[in-house]
Enzyme design. Sequence first.
Site, short mmCIF file in Angstrom:
data_model
loop_
_atom_site.label_atom_id
_atom_site.label_comp_id
_atom_site.label_asym_id
_atom_site.label_seq_id
_atom_site.Cartn_x
_atom_site.Cartn_y
_atom_site.Cartn_z
CD GLU A 412 -2.90 -1.34 2.19
OE1 GLU A 412 -4.10 -1.62 1.97
OE2 GLU A 412 -2.44 -1.24 3.34
CD GLU A 482 -3.89 -7.15 3.02
OE1 GLU A 482 -4.99 -6.65 3.36
OE2 GLU A 482 -2.80 -6.56 3.16
#
Length: 959
Positions: A412, A482
């Site tokens: 991220e 994820e």
Amino acid sequence: MSTLPWYEDVSPGAGALPPRAWYARSDAASLSLGGTWRFRLSPTADSEDESFAAEGYDCGSWGEITVPGHWVLQGKDRGAPAYTNVRYPFPVDPPRVPTENPTGDHLRRFDLPDGWPETGDAVLRFDGVESAARVWLNGEELGTFKGSRLPHEFAVGPLLKRRGNVLALRVHQWSSGSYLEDQDQWWLPGVFRDVTLLHRPEGAARDFFVHASYDHTSATGTLRVECDVPGRVIVPELGIDTATGTGVTVRVEPWSAERPRLYEGELSAGGERIPLRIGFRTVCVEDGVIKVNGRRILFRGVNRHEFHPETGRAVDLATMRRDVELMKRHNINAVRTSHYPPHPAFLDLCDAYGLWVVDECDLETHGFEELDWRANPVDDARWTPALLDRAERMVERDKNHPSVIMWSLGNECGTGAGLTAMAAWIRDRDPLRLVHYEGDRSCADTDVYSRMYPPHAEVEVIGRREDDGPAARRELPFVLCEYGHAMGNGPGGLAEYQRLFERYERCQGGFVWEWIDHGLVHPRYGHAYGGDFGEELHDGNFVCDGLLFPDRTPSPGLVEYKKVIEPVRIEAGTAAGSVRVTNLHDAVDLSAVSFVWSYLVDGESVGSGPLAVPELAAGESAEVRLPAPPEDEREGERTWTVRALLAGDTAWAPGGHEIAWGQLPVSGPLRAVEASGVRPLVEGRRITLGPAVFDARTGEPVALGGISLTGLRLDVWRAPTDNDHGAAWQPDERHGLLWRELGLHRMRHRVDAVETDGEAMTVRTRVAPAARDVGLRTVYRWTSDGTRVGLKVSVTPEGEWRLPLPRLGVRLGLPAAWDRVAWFGGGPGEAYPDTRAAARLGRWRATVDELQTPYLRPQENGARIGTRWVELGDGGGRLRVEGDPVFWFTARRWTSELLDAADHLADLVPGDTVWLNLDHAQHGIGSQSCGPGVLPEHRLHAAPATFSFTFAPLAGESG
């Protein structure tokens, strides 16, 4: 013009040696410097007093601290942990950090042990310090470093003394490095990994690189060890004795997560012998699929932060081993080291036990997303040296672990040239592993297409290679780095994901977020989450999103995941009396697995024995004939259970450990016999119907065979789960909030009529939320045969219901003493419509307290699915409830309203009532705390429904 202090400069530090490979031990001397250190804490970083680093400094007034450790977890007046997910806990003004910058000065005095060599050099190694440190030894400054989860070494040989060495360390909580470490976790400063003094013999190797490839076509491995000095490599089992830099090809068994074959070897160079553990394996992308040793692999993975509820990220070896063993026992085969390289000893365990590893760089800049990525360091050339330093330190440290098959650039971070530079450096240094990064949909720098939390429908489109985007991306394998957000009750929908992974070759599994709840020990709450330490800026219990509770007890989510990803599938065969067994392993056959059968009548085993199953190769299936069922003349529901067990002991579980199971129904649930034939008797304000007594005004039962009852009525509310609430950035289906807005937590019950006739008592009601024009027209019809009471509930929605219901059933209260529970149905743990794979049909027992699941933020939990009957007793009598044919039940010592109002488990105080929910249906769980909502087939829509129960008071203990 002001000059930035070193800890605010964008450089990674100064004075540290180049990174190199880590190894646990050699025959060279070493000295652990862990233990008790002297410590003082300052509120700011602007002190110019460096006298504490000088020899002879009197630190008698200082406190003490344990290293490895975090100072905020070691005593009062040392600050407190703080949790944020995305937002930086300081003003975003890179590379500057606040003046209020807690700074810990550390001192350690040590002597060299007897026998420490007189010749050679020495290296001082720090394996992890958050977030920036300046180091002195015997008054001489060694240097500075950043990169909290990465090793840094300093040459110290000329500075060492036999006695009275003084190691001084100044650690700043905030630095420019903090902008690169915004990783959805507690901010915990300190020296949290090992500090070690290493002797370096003259001429010893500084670094080495083990290349051990495998050719599946010839079943041979090629070993070549690069070393910066000449040396020899021996592997006795393979007959290898060769010079470094020389390649040797021999016949070997390959290393894989399923069979982690390691060969013991040794590197001798310059008077030092370094042990090698060599695993031969080759990783590649071929035909758009990740293959290891020529075979497609499927990640059944988890994301793992390092965490211990008492010591934070200071995790000891025993805890690491426990993690790995728990993973293996729950069929997990892969770990993504979110979001930084773990302690290197963890990778040793992955090598030995067998886990695929995605090793992730210590890099995340997520907080810049809220600023539209303005000033994001990964797209600012000034920060590129710091990014490359982090990539190099990860790769060089971990390059000799066969378990590591993929390098991840970070997490991220948006996009930018810094990531491209990291990927280029990694490929040049280690071209035989894959490169991963999720945040750039172009996949320009990666070997895989990686996503977080895509809905099932999108995964299917991607699996068919029909997704939008660059054509080159559609040729890449697809991995969910994820998915299945394991926050609170859930995650739901795992089984549906797994079917997609197995159906589409491109979809190579993923990594559930995440391994463990990060609940820190707290004197009041038991375990704390964000905000419990007084943080003004925090993200609450979003830090508690693991498959393990903080004490490492498996949650129902982990039990469910184990079942969903089991490597052997057991299901009904096409021929009557047969079972179909499929080997879902990536590479190994079933020679290490044994099978047993049992035959159940009404949930009780009436016979069992071994089942002969062929040693199927990976991917193969076979139909196996079951034996003749044992003779049993009882009328009842009949079921085969077939279990796959470890045939012998392994490093991670003993022989007999269950790895998979399947149940094959022979006959279905029996329909309950209607309880009818007795007339209701009206006596003033009481109505008697068989063993039951009702309030004539409300129609509610008040007693049944001497058992006090209270509050039986329709119930549609549940204490919203974290997944019901949904994340703040997912407003479309945050049902917990919408249910509350609609008023489902405060439904009103209007009695329209209580009627009796020769066969039944009928209660007509309307159940509706205040201020709304929707309702549920509800009719309760009670009958009895004299010993039992039957209840038939009919529900008809009125108005326009735009939301699904949380649940649909009835709730009633029993005396607190009625807390012993037995049931025939799904168990032993909780289950919901989309978390039911692990519910096994059988007869189960528990106390009411044992039925609860202790989620750190209290929420709906504990439902048992597919219940045929349940009995609650007090040791002398019992109440039996049967469904027509099956139902959910939940029993707890507090109402759903009290459960909903609690913030911590400590807020739940048992009352004088056991509240029993008997549900016709439940809404699914989903994963929308940070992922997709409930799939359509698991939503509970408001629609006409009829369901029945039979109640019977019984004497004695449950049978």
